[in-house]
Design a protein around this motif. Structure first.
Motif, PDB file in Angstrom:
ATOM      1  N   GLY A 137     -49.734 -23.400  21.635  1.00  0.00           N
ATOM      2  CA  GLY A 137     -48.600 -24.263  21.380  1.00  0.00           C
ATOM      3  C   GLY A 137     -48.947 -25.890  21.671  1.00  0.00           C
ATOM      4  O   GLY A 137     -48.682 -26.658  21.033  1.00  0.00           O
ATOM      5  N   ALA A 150     -42.606 -25.234  18.473  1.00  0.00           N
ATOM      6  CA  ALA A 150     -41.412 -24.596  19.102  1.00  0.00           C
ATOM      7  C   ALA A 150     -41.395 -22.946  18.768  1.00  0.00           C
ATOM      8  O   ALA A 150     -40.943 -22.320  19.835  1.00  0.00           O
ATOM      9  CB  ALA A 150     -40.245 -25.201  18.516  1.00  0.00           C
ATOM     10  N   PHE A 153     -43.933 -21.391  21.600  1.00  0.00           N
ATOM     11  CA  PHE A 153     -43.362 -21.487  22.919  1.00  0.00           C
ATOM     12  C   PHE A 153     -42.114 -20.520  22.796  1.00  0.00           C
ATOM     13  O   PHE A 153     -41.997 -20.075  23.865  1.00  0.00           O
ATOM     14  CB  PHE A 153     -42.891 -22.936  23.109  1.00  0.00           C
ATOM     15  CG  PHE A 153     -44.120 -23.856  23.497  1.00  0.00           C
ATOM     16  CD1 PHE A 153     -45.077 -23.587  24.565  1.00  0.00           C
ATOM     17  CD2 PHE A 153     -44.308 -25.156  22.850  1.00  0.00           C
ATOM     18  CE1 PHE A 153     -46.153 -24.410  24.534  1.00  0.00           C
ATOM     19  CE2 PHE A 153     -45.413 -25.767  23.352  1.00  0.00           C
ATOM     20  CZ  PHE A 153     -46.386 -25.367  24.040  1.00  0.00           C
ATOM     21  N   GLY A 154     -41.339 -20.685  21.824  1.00  0.00           N
ATOM     22  CA  GLY A 154     -40.225 -19.698  22.032  1.00  0.00           C
ATOM     23  C   GLY A 154     -40.541 -18.175  21.899  1.00  0.00           C
ATOM     24  O   GLY A 154     -39.681 -17.722  22.635  1.00  0.00           O
ATOM     25  N   GLN A 155     -41.568 -18.133  21.529  1.00  0.00           N
ATOM     26  CA  GLN A 155     -42.012 -16.567  21.534  1.00  0.00           C
ATOM     27  C   GLN A 155     -42.522 -16.091  22.806  1.00  0.00           C
ATOM     28  O   GLN A 155     -42.076 -15.089  23.397  1.00  0.00           O
ATOM     29  CB  GLN A 155     -43.287 -16.218  20.576  1.00  0.00           C
ATOM     30  CG  GLN A 155     -42.719 -16.169  19.138  1.00  0.00           C
ATOM     31  CD  GLN A 155     -43.959 -15.193  18.270  1.00  0.00           C
ATOM     32  OE1 GLN A 155     -44.840 -14.904  18.746  1.00  0.00           O
ATOM     33  NE2 GLN A 155     -43.297 -15.157  17.033  1.00  0.00           N
ATOM     34  N   ALA A 157     -41.489 -17.682  25.786  1.00  0.00           N
ATOM     35  CA  ALA A 157     -40.383 -17.810  26.610  1.00  0.00           C
ATOM     36  C   ALA A 157     -39.273 -16.610  26.422  1.00  0.00           C
ATOM     37  O   ALA A 157     -38.747 -16.280  27.360  1.00  0.00           O
ATOM     38  CB  ALA A 157     -39.608 -19.223  26.038  1.00  0.00           C
ATOM     39  N   GLU A 158     -39.342 -15.878  25.109  1.00  0.00           N
ATOM     40  CA  GLU A 158     -38.685 -14.802  25.022  1.00  0.00           C
ATOM     41  C   GLU A 158     -39.305 -13.665  25.756  1.00  0.00           C
ATOM     42  O   GLU A 158     -38.416 -12.845  26.241  1.00  0.00           O
ATOM     43  CB  GLU A 158     -38.657 -14.606  23.463  1.00  0.00           C
ATOM     44  CG  GLU A 158     -37.176 -13.739  23.207  1.00  0.00           C
ATOM     45  CD  GLU A 158     -37.078 -13.605  21.891  1.00  0.00           C
ATOM     46  OE1 GLU A 158     -37.021 -12.745  21.058  1.00  0.00           O
ATOM     47  OE2 GLU A 158     -36.721 -14.791  21.244  1.00  0.00           O
ATOM     48  N   ALA A 166     -43.849 -22.380  29.252  1.00  0.00           N
ATOM     49  CA  ALA A 166     -43.243 -22.058  27.915  1.00  0.00           C
ATOM     50  C   ALA A 166     -41.876 -22.528  27.537  1.00  0.00           C
ATOM     51  O   ALA A 166     -41.940 -23.293  26.408  1.00  0.00           O
ATOM     52  CB  ALA A 166     -43.225 -20.354  27.805  1.00  0.00           C
ATOM     53  N   VAL A 167     -40.955 -22.455  28.513  1.00  0.00           N
ATOM     54  CA  VAL A 167     -39.718 -23.248  28.346  1.00  0.00           C
ATOM     55  C   VAL A 167     -39.911 -24.792  28.323  1.00  0.00           C
ATOM     56  O   VAL A 167     -39.118 -25.383  27.572  1.00  0.00           O
ATOM     57  CB  VAL A 167     -38.871 -22.729  29.697  1.00  0.00           C
ATOM     58  CG1 VAL A 167     -37.580 -23.599  29.665  1.00  0.00           C
ATOM     59  CG2 VAL A 167     -38.523 -21.286  29.765  1.00  0.00           C
ATOM     60  N   LEU A 170     -41.398 -25.529  25.032  1.00  0.00           N
ATOM     61  CA  LEU A 170     -40.224 -25.363  23.913  1.00  0.00           C
ATOM     62  C   LEU A 170     -39.205 -26.593  23.874  1.00  0.00           C
ATOM     63  O   LEU A 170     -38.932 -27.067  22.731  1.00  0.00           O
ATOM     64  CB  LEU A 170     -39.654 -24.210  24.084  1.00  0.00           C
ATOM     65  CG  LEU A 170     -38.255 -23.729  23.187  1.00  0.00           C
ATOM     66  CD1 LEU A 170     -38.607 -23.646  21.868  1.00  0.00           C
ATOM     67  CD2 LEU A 170     -37.743 -22.770  23.506  1.00  0.00           C
ATOM     68  N   MET A 174     -38.850 -29.149  20.706  1.00  0.00           N
ATOM     69  CA  MET A 174     -37.436 -29.450  20.249  1.00  0.00           C
ATOM     70  C   MET A 174     -37.208 -31.201  20.103  1.00  0.00           C
ATOM     71  O   MET A 174     -36.797 -31.577  19.018  1.00  0.00           O
ATOM     72  CB  MET A 174     -36.383 -28.897  21.095  1.00  0.00           C
ATOM     73  CG  MET A 174     -36.543 -27.465  21.097  1.00  0.00           C
ATOM     74  SD  MET A 174     -35.000 -27.058  22.074  1.00  0.00           S
ATOM     75  CE  MET A 174     -35.092 -25.248  22.205  1.00  0.00           C
TER      76      MET A 174
END
Length: 302
Positions: A137, A150, A153-155, A157-158, A166-167, A170, A174
Motif C-alpha cells: 500500500g 486506499a 489499506f482498506g482491506q 483495516a477491515e 493501515a488506518v 487509508l 483518501m
C-alpha cells in the motif's frame, strides 16, 4: 471486504492469500512455497516440504503453495526474484526465510528453532498487520495511485480495525485522491486512544496541509507576489503551503528554507514548523526527508 482501487484479479489474489495464508497463520506456522511448473528445483523441493510439513502438522505447521506465474501480484509484494523461495509466515508476517533449507534435516532444524520462539497454537493475540500488504500500500501510494492504495489499506483495516498503520495509510490515500471530507470524517470517527498514534498524527498533518490547496489563479498570484518582492515572507510562506498541497515538496521546501535563511524567527518560527510538518507528512524515514533535513541543519547551524 473493501476492494476499491484493486482490479478484479488483484482482489481475487488478495482474498485468496488471506484465506490460504493469513487466516491460518493466526495460530499456525505456514510454510509458504513460491514455485512454478517450469522450475526444476521447485519440483525437487516439493516432496521435502510436503513430508516435513506432514511430520510437523501436530505442532501447528502447514504448507501453502503459491504459483508465481498464476499469482504474480502477491509474488511481487514479497519481492520474489527467484524460485523456489520459501518463507515461514506467522500471524500474517514473514518470520523467517526458509529458502536455504533444501533437505529434511535442514528444514526440520529451522522449524524447531522457530517453534521454540513462537506461540504457535497458543493463546497469543493475532497481529493482523500484514507487513507485505502494508508495504504494498505504501509503495503504490508513493507511486501516485491513491485509489488502489486506499483499496489495499482498506482491506487491512477491515481485517484489523485497530491497526493504526493501515488506518493512517487509508486516510492519507483518501487525501491524496482528493477526498478531504471523507478523510476528515474518518479521522473524526477514530477512538480517542488511536488518535495519538504516530501513524494517525501523520494522517492528521497530511490533511491539514492538504487543505491549503489553492486554485490555479490564487497560486499564480502568490508566485507573482514572491517574484515581485523576494523579502515578502508571508507571500513566500503561503506559496510554500500551496505547493505542499499541490504535491510539490521540493518547491515548498526551497521557499521555506529561504525564509528560514533570511529570518529563522519570522512569525515565531512558522517556516520551520511548516517544514517539520512536511517532514512528518512525507514520513520521517524517507530519503527525501533525510536530505532536506540536512539542508535545514546547514541553514540553521552552517
Amino acid at each position: 471486504m473493501a476492494t476499491a482501487g484493486l482490479t478484479v484479479e488483484e482482489q481475487k489474489s488478495v482474498e485468496a492469500f488471506q484465506q490460504a495464508v493469513v487466516a491460518p497463520s493466526m495460530d499456525k506456522l505456514v510454510i509458504l512455497d513460491f514455485w512454478a511448473e517450469w522450475c526444476g528445483p521447485c519440483k525437487a523441493l516439493t516432496p521435502v516440504l510436503e513430508k516435513v510439513a506432514a511430520q510437523y502438522a501436530d505442532r501447528g505447521v502447514i504448507l501453502a503453495k503459491l504459483n508465481v506465474d498464476e499469482d504474480k501480484f502477491i509474488a511481487a509484494q514479497f519481492q520474489v526474484q527467484s524460485i523456489p523461495t520459501v518463507y515461514a509466515i506467522f500471524q500474517g508476517k514473514p518470520v523467517a526465510d526458509l529458502t536455504s533449507a533444501r533437505t529434511e534435516s535442514q528444514l526440520s532444524a529451522m522449524l524447531d528453532q522457530l517453534l521454540e520462539k513462537l506461540p504457535v497454537g497458543g493463546d497469543a493475540a493475532p497481529q493482523q498487520d500484514v507487513a507485505p500488504l502494508l508495504a504494498m500500500g505504501e509503495g503504490i501510494l508513493a507511486e501516485g495511485d491513491s485509489e488502489r492504495a486506499a483499496g489495499i489499506f482498506g482491506q487491512i483495516a477491515e481485517m484489523d480495525p485497530d491497526n493504526a498503520l493501515a488506518v493512517g495509510g487509508l486516510i492519507r490515500a483518501m487525501i491524496a485522491a482528493g477526498h478531504l471530507d471523507q478523510a476528515e470524517t474518518a479521522l473524526g470517527s477514530l477512538p480517542e486512544e488511536m488518535r495519538s498514534d504516530p501513524a494517525i498524527e501523520r494522517a492528521q498533518t497530511t490533511l491539514q496541509l492538504a487543505k491549503d490547496k489553492p486554485d490555479s489563479a490564487a497560486l499564480a498570484e502568490l508566485e507573482a507576489a514572491v517574484a515581485a518582492d523576494g523579502k515578502n515572507h508571508q507571500a513566500r510562506f503561503d506559496l510554500a503551503s500551496a505547493l505542499i498541497a499541490n504535491g510539490d515538496h521540493d518547491g515548498a521546501a526551497e521557499h521555506l528554507l529561504s525564509i528560514i535563511a533570511a529570518d529563522k524567527d519570522w512569525n515565531d518560527g512558522a517556516a520551520r514548523q511548516k517544514l517539520l510538518s512536511l517532514f512528518e507528512m512525507v514520513g520521517l524515514e524517507d530519503e527525501w526527508v533525510s536530505a532536506t533535513r540536512r539542508k535545514l541543519s546547514a541553514v540553521l547551524f552552517g
